[in-house]
Design an enzyme around this catalytic site. Structure first.
Site, PDB file in Angstrom:
ATOM      1  N   GLU A 180      75.556 -10.199  50.194  1.00 40.31           N
ATOM      2  CA  GLU A 180      76.817 -10.082  49.472  1.00 40.31           C
ATOM      3  C   GLU A 180      76.758 -11.005  48.259  1.00 40.31           C
ATOM      4  O   GLU A 180      76.458 -12.199  48.379  1.00 40.31           O
ATOM      5  CB  GLU A 180      78.018 -10.423  50.368  1.00 40.31           C
ATOM      6  CG  GLU A 180      78.238  -9.391  51.468  1.00 40.31           C
ATOM      7  CD  GLU A 180      79.661  -9.371  52.038  1.00 40.31           C
ATOM      8  OE1 GLU A 180      80.365 -10.391  51.919  1.00 40.31           O
ATOM      9  OE2 GLU A 180      80.054  -8.318  52.601  1.00 40.31           O
ATOM     10  N   LYS A 235      78.310 -12.684  60.348  1.00 38.48           N
ATOM     11  CA  LYS A 235      78.248 -13.481  59.119  1.00 38.48           C
ATOM     12  C   LYS A 235      77.633 -14.860  59.312  1.00 38.48           C
ATOM     13  O   LYS A 235      76.996 -15.388  58.407  1.00 38.48           O
ATOM     14  CB  LYS A 235      79.675 -13.680  58.580  1.00 38.48           C
ATOM     15  CG  LYS A 235      80.416 -12.408  58.231  1.00 38.48           C
ATOM     16  CD  LYS A 235      80.019 -11.893  56.868  1.00 38.48           C
ATOM     17  CE  LYS A 235      80.953 -10.797  56.385  1.00 38.48           C
ATOM     18  NZ  LYS A 235      80.623 -10.380  55.010  1.00 38.48           N
ATOM     19  N   GLN A 243      79.041  -6.197  62.680  1.00 34.45           N
ATOM     20  CA  GLN A 243      80.384  -6.392  62.104  1.00 34.45           C
ATOM     21  C   GLN A 243      81.448  -5.416  62.620  1.00 34.45           C
ATOM     22  O   GLN A 243      82.520  -5.858  63.073  1.00 34.45           O
ATOM     23  CB  GLN A 243      80.275  -6.327  60.581  1.00 34.45           C
ATOM     24  CG  GLN A 243      81.518  -6.783  59.836  1.00 34.45           C
ATOM     25  CD  GLN A 243      81.286  -6.862  58.319  1.00 34.45           C
ATOM     26  OE1 GLN A 243      80.156  -6.743  57.852  1.00 34.45           O
ATOM     27  NE2 GLN A 243      82.349  -7.066  57.578  1.00 34.45           N
ATOM     28  N   THR A 264      82.564 -10.641  47.911  1.00 34.18           N
ATOM     29  CA  THR A 264      81.621  -9.827  47.148  1.00 34.18           C
ATOM     30  C   THR A 264      82.280  -9.289  45.887  1.00 34.18           C
ATOM     31  O   THR A 264      83.319  -8.631  45.958  1.00 34.18           O
ATOM     32  CB  THR A 264      81.155  -8.640  48.005  1.00 34.18           C
ATOM     33  OG1 THR A 264      80.731  -9.144  49.266  1.00 34.18           O
ATOM     34  CG2 THR A 264      80.009  -7.910  47.334  1.00 34.18           C
ATOM     35  N   THR A 324      74.323 -18.464  55.425  1.00 35.76           N
ATOM     36  CA  THR A 324      74.927 -18.254  54.105  1.00 35.76           C
ATOM     37  C   THR A 324      74.080 -19.073  53.145  1.00 35.76           C
ATOM     38  O   THR A 324      73.886 -20.268  53.361  1.00 35.76           O
ATOM     39  CB  THR A 324      76.382 -18.769  54.081  1.00 35.76           C
ATOM     40  OG1 THR A 324      77.124 -18.105  55.103  1.00 35.76           O
ATOM     41  CG2 THR A 324      77.033 -18.531  52.722  1.00 35.76           C
ATOM     42  N   ASP A 344      76.449 -14.212  51.050  1.00 39.36           N
ATOM     43  CA  ASP A 344      77.082 -14.130  52.379  1.00 39.36           C
ATOM     44  C   ASP A 344      76.366 -13.032  53.170  1.00 39.36           C
ATOM     45  O   ASP A 344      76.868 -11.919  53.318  1.00 39.36           O
ATOM     46  CB  ASP A 344      78.568 -13.797  52.170  1.00 39.36           C
ATOM     47  CG  ASP A 344      79.312 -13.573  53.465  1.00 39.36           C
ATOM     48  OD1 ASP A 344      78.888 -14.123  54.490  1.00 39.36           O
ATOM     49  OD2 ASP A 344      80.329 -12.850  53.435  1.00 39.36           O
ATOM     50  N   TYR A 402      84.708  -7.164  64.745  1.00 39.92           N
ATOM     51  CA  TYR A 402      85.623  -7.787  63.771  1.00 39.92           C
ATOM     52  C   TYR A 402      87.105  -7.590  64.066  1.00 39.92           C
ATOM     53  O   TYR A 402      87.948  -8.249  63.436  1.00 39.92           O
ATOM     54  CB  TYR A 402      85.286  -7.342  62.346  1.00 39.92           C
ATOM     55  CG  TYR A 402      86.030  -6.135  61.833  1.00 39.92           C
ATOM     56  CD1 TYR A 402      85.698  -4.863  62.241  1.00 39.92           C
ATOM     57  CD2 TYR A 402      87.074  -6.280  60.925  1.00 39.92           C
ATOM     58  CE1 TYR A 402      86.371  -3.757  61.768  1.00 39.92           C
ATOM     59  CE2 TYR A 402      87.763  -5.181  60.443  1.00 39.92           C
ATOM     60  CZ  TYR A 402      87.409  -3.921  60.865  1.00 39.92           C
ATOM     61  OH  TYR A 402      88.088  -2.834  60.395  1.00 39.92           O
ATOM     62  N   HIS A 428      84.926  -3.892  45.914  1.00 40.34           N
ATOM     63  CA  HIS A 428      84.222  -4.058  47.196  1.00 40.34           C
ATOM     64  C   HIS A 428      85.167  -3.757  48.355  1.00 40.34           C
ATOM     65  O   HIS A 428      84.808  -3.030  49.285  1.00 40.34           O
ATOM     66  CB  HIS A 428      83.688  -5.488  47.300  1.00 40.34           C
ATOM     67  CG  HIS A 428      83.121  -5.847  48.648  1.00 40.34           C
ATOM     68  ND1 HIS A 428      81.901  -5.387  49.100  1.00 40.34           N
ATOM     69  CD2 HIS A 428      83.622  -6.615  49.650  1.00 40.34           C
ATOM     70  CE1 HIS A 428      81.677  -5.863  50.314  1.00 40.34           C
ATOM     71  NE2 HIS A 428      82.703  -6.612  50.681  1.00 40.34           N
ATOM     72  N   GLU A 485      78.184 -13.198  45.659  1.00 42.15           N
ATOM     73  CA  GLU A 485      79.399 -13.996  45.506  1.00 42.15           C
ATOM     74  C   GLU A 485      79.119 -15.239  44.668  1.00 42.15           C
ATOM     75  O   GLU A 485      77.984 -15.683  44.527  1.00 42.15           O
ATOM     76  CB  GLU A 485      79.915 -14.477  46.883  1.00 42.15           C
ATOM     77  CG  GLU A 485      80.127 -13.376  47.884  1.00 42.15           C
ATOM     78  CD  GLU A 485      80.965 -13.826  49.091  1.00 42.15           C
ATOM     79  OE1 GLU A 485      81.603 -14.900  49.017  1.00 42.15           O
ATOM     80  OE2 GLU A 485      80.965 -13.096  50.098  1.00 42.15           O
ATOM     81  N   ASP A 489      85.763 -18.032  53.049  1.00 40.11           N
ATOM     82  CA  ASP A 489      85.308 -16.923  52.216  1.00 40.11           C
ATOM     83  C   ASP A 489      86.498 -16.012  51.911  1.00 40.11           C
ATOM     84  O   ASP A 489      87.180 -15.557  52.827  1.00 40.11           O
ATOM     85  CB  ASP A 489      84.195 -16.150  52.918  1.00 40.11           C
ATOM     86  CG  ASP A 489      83.346 -15.368  51.925  1.00 40.11           C
ATOM     87  OD1 ASP A 489      83.409 -15.671  50.721  1.00 40.11           O
ATOM     88  OD2 ASP A 489      82.618 -14.467  52.362  1.00 40.11           O
ATOM     89  N   TYR A 533      88.070 -12.639  49.477  1.00 36.36           N
ATOM     90  CA  TYR A 533      87.803 -11.201  49.450  1.00 36.36           C
ATOM     91  C   TYR A 533      88.365 -10.669  48.142  1.00 36.36           C
ATOM     92  O   TYR A 533      89.091  -9.687  48.126  1.00 36.36           O
ATOM     93  CB  TYR A 533      88.550 -10.609  50.659  1.00 36.36           C
ATOM     94  CG  TYR A 533      88.159  -9.261  51.174  1.00 36.36           C
ATOM     95  CD1 TYR A 533      86.836  -8.931  51.434  1.00 36.36           C
ATOM     96  CD2 TYR A 533      89.141  -8.309  51.457  1.00 36.36           C
ATOM     97  CE1 TYR A 533      86.509  -7.690  51.952  1.00 36.36           C
ATOM     98  CE2 TYR A 533      88.819  -7.073  51.979  1.00 36.36           C
ATOM     99  CZ  TYR A 533      87.492  -6.776  52.228  1.00 36.36           C
ATOM    100  OH  TYR A 533      87.167  -5.541  52.762  1.00 36.36           O
ATOM    101  N   ARG A 584      87.376   2.232  57.401  1.00 35.20           N
ATOM    102  CA  ARG A 584      88.681   2.845  57.690  1.00 35.20           C
ATOM    103  C   ARG A 584      88.923   3.946  56.664  1.00 35.20           C
ATOM    104  O   ARG A 584      89.705   3.763  55.719  1.00 35.20           O
ATOM    105  CB  ARG A 584      89.809   1.805  57.554  1.00 35.20           C
ATOM    106  CG  ARG A 584      89.780   0.643  58.520  1.00 35.20           C
ATOM    107  CD  ARG A 584      90.873  -0.389  58.169  1.00 35.20           C
ATOM    108  NE  ARG A 584      90.742  -0.867  56.792  1.00 35.20           N
ATOM    109  CZ  ARG A 584      89.935  -1.861  56.428  1.00 35.20           C
ATOM    110  NH1 ARG A 584      89.232  -2.507  57.320  1.00 35.20           N
ATOM    111  NH2 ARG A 584      89.855  -2.220  55.163  1.00 35.20           N
TER     112      ARG A 584
END
Lengths: 412, 412
Positions: free
Chosen positions: B190, B244, B231, B346, B248, B224, B235, B125, B192, B118, B120, B134
């Site tokens: 998500e 995740k 998460q 996403t 899926t 997803d 992560y 997103h 995708e 997957d 990104y 963050r």
């Protein structure tokens, strides 16, 4: 717990009619009986399911066993019954049957690996690497609660002996303005064991910690090759990717959990550490979920005549047990399937000499190691052969070995 | 570039002898011809390779095509020739052959998926989610240089219509002392697309950006599913895992790259952004490597009689092209294989209304959305049905649809 796992197939006094299996130095005594996929070297025959015995292989085609994944899918009672049958076939006094010398065989991956997950159970490795990547924050707060793992790449798992090309990738030195795409200059090894999944679970149906052994088929050596200059630039926020997936080497042999039963030890957690959450804990688990298995890293450069042992560690240093990583992996309903592979992560010991990677042994590449012939290394150079070895030994039992997990780095 | 990709199979005036394929609202006009794996619902027949046409399926068994992975492995010239043959078989005036109504079929995953990665590529997103995870550092410095991706779990990929059990997992609220193991309370979708790999490359043998199209077989819708409370705790440092891999969902249909040729658009990068490194850039790539494909998220709660569209986005918002993620994935020598699946990540648009996840639509669960029947949602509740849709449209061409990608969340 221990007693119920042991039977006559663990008796150290039992001998085989295959003379080489009775050599005290063999990896494959009668008490081991590891599985592999093999054919006569240079032939175009299909690969066959075999069992290692001394320096020979027993071909299981005649037993109607042509697919190791199907064996893995069977309940543990049936797997144990197969072990008994193999033991009876190869023990001293049984009628001799035709074997294939390992020296005349070539090996494939022992089974079809659907999904490969790599865990991070070596806390000494996590702390040492964390210190290099995040000096302020070496061991993240989740480490002692969550068996951290990530999905790896199945397609690039190769069997011992396969040469791997040095990868290219994006590298950005801390003082550079922009990254460059170039051959990695920091190829490293990682000393791991890989757990092959047995029957597994259906999607949406987790299992409890005390059922985890049912889903553990056996162990192999695993070298999670890593490009240490690609890794820091790419790994945030979604984890390692191209720094890892250019190749993962495993040994041809799967040593079954039944063979390793004598080497189980209690699973303990220092009293000052968080104790595992209930879904990862039970009295039975604490009794014998850890394993005493010696692990070694060996290097042979093109100028060396003999390989040298770079470090020695032991699976007992894993912070999370095999049962815990299995249980955690399926705890959200994720379906594990026969032949899936779960790496332990790099198993370093508490001292630097017990490091399972060059990154740790050379303190991030800053302190080269000197080899017996005077050469030095920080990371691997083209032509270097890196090998992993493992064995389990205990007073009163035959030594169980894992065979070879070797790879050579080719120029980019 | 565009012209050489177009031929008579893209002619908007071409009609099929299958009446439903000529309906302007169909996802599957004669110009689409997507592949699937199907059998008559409720039967125990093996699944067959089929092609969607209007509301019918053409069974390819009689053509000697019984394995879609083998079709994917063929060079693009052969795949294009197969498209021509399918077109000729189904065009108006050709002799009619037996078809299976889609309403009488059940579907499996369209092919064997060896590895699932997957990416990104949705920068809006990445920025929105980064801001939530963050706040100080929403878009990491590598994002505009590296097509960030991670390995996903193949075993838990399911076909549209499969119900998924709400996962349990470790959750640690920021103010809690220790984590707890409990059912996720923040199940998200998500939005995708998934790219299926064509022939692929051998281990150690990367390909150039201008060869990437050769290895792109087609696209599917991909949800997803994500547990947003599992998460953040798990992560770091190795990326998403149990948040995740509980499931899926993909649509049953693979829309081929040939069908999507008319909807290619130039790949452009804002002048103020870093331009891609040379291995991810070429004049031909800039000419038409992006795609104009509309994407939608739909929700139907148990109390609703009709689903509601929650958001609309477009693949043109992807920061990295499909050719770039293919090329990058193999740039270190990692071997891609026919049937491997690469998620785009996403794809959110620049405004909040174009968000491809509830996390973004509800600003991290802080701003519930109100549904037409007065209900509100932050994340998905048990029984909620989440659907993705996609279509490509352009003046002078027939609209190409992707079918349905639906899933329902069951109680933990």
């Amino acid at each position: 717990m221990l007693d119920s796992r042991l039977d006559h197939t663990h008796d150290a006094a039992a001998l085989s009619w295959v003379a080489s299996a009775n050599d005290p130095a063999t990896d494959f005594p009668l008490q081991n009986l590891p599985f592999c996929s093999f054919r006569r070297a240079g032939s175009l025959e299909p690969f066959r399911v075999g069992v290692g015995i001394g320096d020979q292989i027993l071909d299981l085609t005649g037993w109607g066993i042509t697919d190791l994944n199907a064996v893995m899918a069977r309940p543990s009672a049936e797997r144990r019954a197969l072990r008994h049958r193999l033991f009876d076939t190869l023990k001293a006094g049984a009628p001799e049957v035709e074997l294939v010398p390992q020296a005349q065989a070539e090996f494939a991956l022992p089974c079809r690996i659907g999904d490969y997950t790599d865990f991070y159970t070596g806390i000494h490795h996590a702390r040492a690497v964390g210190k290099l990547f995040r000096p302020d924050n070496p061991l993240l707060p989740n480490y002692q609660w969550v068996p951290i793992g990530y999905h790896g790449r199945s397609s690039s798992i190769v069997v011992s002996g396969t040469k791997l090309r040095r990868p290219k990738g994006q590298v950005k030195p801390p003082d550079a303005e922009v990254p460059v795409f170039k051959p990695s200059a920091r190829i490293d090894c990682e000393l791991e064991l890989g757990l092959f999944v047995g029957p597994g679970n259906a999607l949406g149906e987790p299992f409890g910690i005390d059922d985890a052994d049912e889903h553990a088929f056996g162990l192999t050596l695993l070298n999670d090759w890593s490009a240490r200059d690609i890794q820091p630039w790419e790994y945030q926020p979604l984890g390692p990717f191209l720094a890892k997936n250019f190749g993962t080497t495993i040994s041809p042999w799967i040593v079954t959990m039944e063979a390793l039963a004598p080497f189980r030890i209690p699973f303990t957690r220092p009293a000052e550490d968080p104790q595992p959450l209930p879904y990862l804990d039970s009295p039975a688990h604490r009794a014998d979920a850890a394993f005493d298995i010696d692990l070694e890293v060996w290097l042979k450069t093109p100028s060396m005549t003999e390989p040298v042992c770079l470090s020695r560690s032991n699976l007992r240093h894993a912070y999370w047990s095999l049962a815990q990583v299995l249980t955690h992996h399926a705890s959200n309903g994720c379906n594990l399937q026969p032949g899936d592979l779960l790496g332990t992560g790099t198993i370093s010991g508490p001292t630097q000499a017990e490091s399972g990677s060059l990154l740790e042994l050379t303190v991030g590449g800053k302190q080269p190691i000197t080899l017996p012939n005077g050469e030095t290394r920080t990371f691997l150079l083209d032509g270097d052969q890196l090998g992993l070895r493992a064995s389990a030994q205990k007073e009163g039992f035959r030594r169980i070995g894992f065979g070879a997990c070797d790879g050579v780095i080719l120029p980019a």
